[in-house]
Design an enzyme around this catalytic site. Structure first.
Site, PDB file in Angstrom:
ATOM      1  N   LEU A   1       0.871  -1.168   0.000  1.00 35.81           N
ATOM      2  CA  LEU A   1       0.000   0.000   0.000  1.00 35.81           C
ATOM      3  C   LEU A   1       0.907   1.216   0.000  1.00 35.81           C
ATOM      4  O   LEU A   1       1.952   1.207   0.646  1.00 35.81           O
ATOM      5  CB  LEU A   1      -0.900   0.020   1.239  1.00 35.81           C
ATOM      6  CG  LEU A   1      -1.924  -1.107   1.374  1.00 35.81           C
ATOM      7  CD1 LEU A   1      -2.611  -1.036   2.736  1.00 35.81           C
ATOM      8  CD2 LEU A   1      -2.944  -1.038   0.262  1.00 35.81           C
ATOM      9  N   ASP A   2       0.518   2.262  -0.700  1.00 33.19           N
ATOM     10  CA  ASP A   2       1.314   3.485  -0.729  1.00 33.19           C
ATOM     11  C   ASP A   2       1.468   4.053   0.671  1.00 33.19           C
ATOM     12  O   ASP A   2       0.638   3.827   1.553  1.00 33.19           O
ATOM     13  CB  ASP A   2       0.656   4.538  -1.626  1.00 33.19           C
ATOM     14  CG  ASP A   2       0.673   4.154  -3.091  1.00 33.19           C
ATOM     15  OD1 ASP A   2       1.534   3.344  -3.488  1.00 33.19           O
ATOM     16  OD2 ASP A   2      -0.183   4.676  -3.829  1.00 33.19           O
ATOM     17  N   LYS A   3       2.519   4.834   0.856  1.00 30.92           N
ATOM     18  CA  LYS A   3       2.813   5.430   2.160  1.00 30.92           C
ATOM     19  C   LYS A   3       1.611   6.196   2.716  1.00 30.92           C
ATOM     20  O   LYS A   3       1.284   6.072   3.896  1.00 30.92           O
ATOM     21  CB  LYS A   3       4.024   6.357   2.053  1.00 30.92           C
ATOM     22  CG  LYS A   3       4.387   7.031   3.356  1.00 30.92           C
ATOM     23  CD  LYS A   3       5.589   7.938   3.192  1.00 30.92           C
ATOM     24  CE  LYS A   3       5.919   8.653   4.486  1.00 30.92           C
ATOM     25  NZ  LYS A   3       7.067   9.553   4.334  1.00 30.92           N
ATOM     26  N   GLY A   4       0.950   6.966   1.909  1.00 32.30           N
ATOM     27  CA  GLY A   4      -0.167   7.782   2.372  1.00 32.30           C
ATOM     28  C   GLY A   4      -1.468   7.035   2.558  1.00 32.30           C
ATOM     29  O   GLY A   4      -2.448   7.596   3.029  1.00 32.30           O
ATOM     30  N   THR A   5      -1.485   5.755   2.201  1.00 34.88           N
ATOM     31  CA  THR A   5      -2.701   4.955   2.251  1.00 34.88           C
ATOM     32  C   THR A   5      -2.752   4.122   3.524  1.00 34.88           C
ATOM     33  O   THR A   5      -1.773   3.480   3.884  1.00 34.88           O
ATOM     34  CB  THR A   5      -2.769   3.997   1.041  1.00 34.88           C
ATOM     35  OG1 THR A   5      -2.707   4.775  -0.155  1.00 34.88           O
ATOM     36  CG2 THR A   5      -4.031   3.171   1.051  1.00 34.88           C
TER      37      THR A   5
END
Length: 85
Positions: free
Chosen positions: A56-60
């Site tokens: 998952l992306d860092k911001g997710t």
């Protein structure tokens, strides 16, 4: 030290955790200043190596599944790749 990750489910093959926004799944040179990594924290928390099967992306934030051995990682990664999950 970071707080422990919230384990949602675990068996002998897989573990599902809640990944908070702002955490990286694993170390990367692209964000060298970051200190929060799911793989490292979970490994320390469980006392065993973990294998990523997706990211998952860092911001997710969301549910992240990690395998507890290489055979499970390979099987689940292939299932994700073929849309069988």
């Amino acid at each position: 030290m970071h707080p422990p990750l919230h384990i949602l489910w675990r068996d002998e093959h897989l573990v599902a955790v809640y990944k908070p926004a702002g955490w990286l799944v694993h170390r990367t040179g692209l964000d060298a200043g970051e200190t929060r990594f799911v793989m490292q924290t979970l490994r320390d928390q469980l006392g065993q190596h973990v294998f990523p099967v997706h990211r998952l992306d860092k911001g997710t934030c969301g549910v992240l599944v990690m395998a507890l051995h290489s055979d499970a990682a390979r099987a689940l990664s292939q299932a994700f790749e073929h849309g069988a999950t």
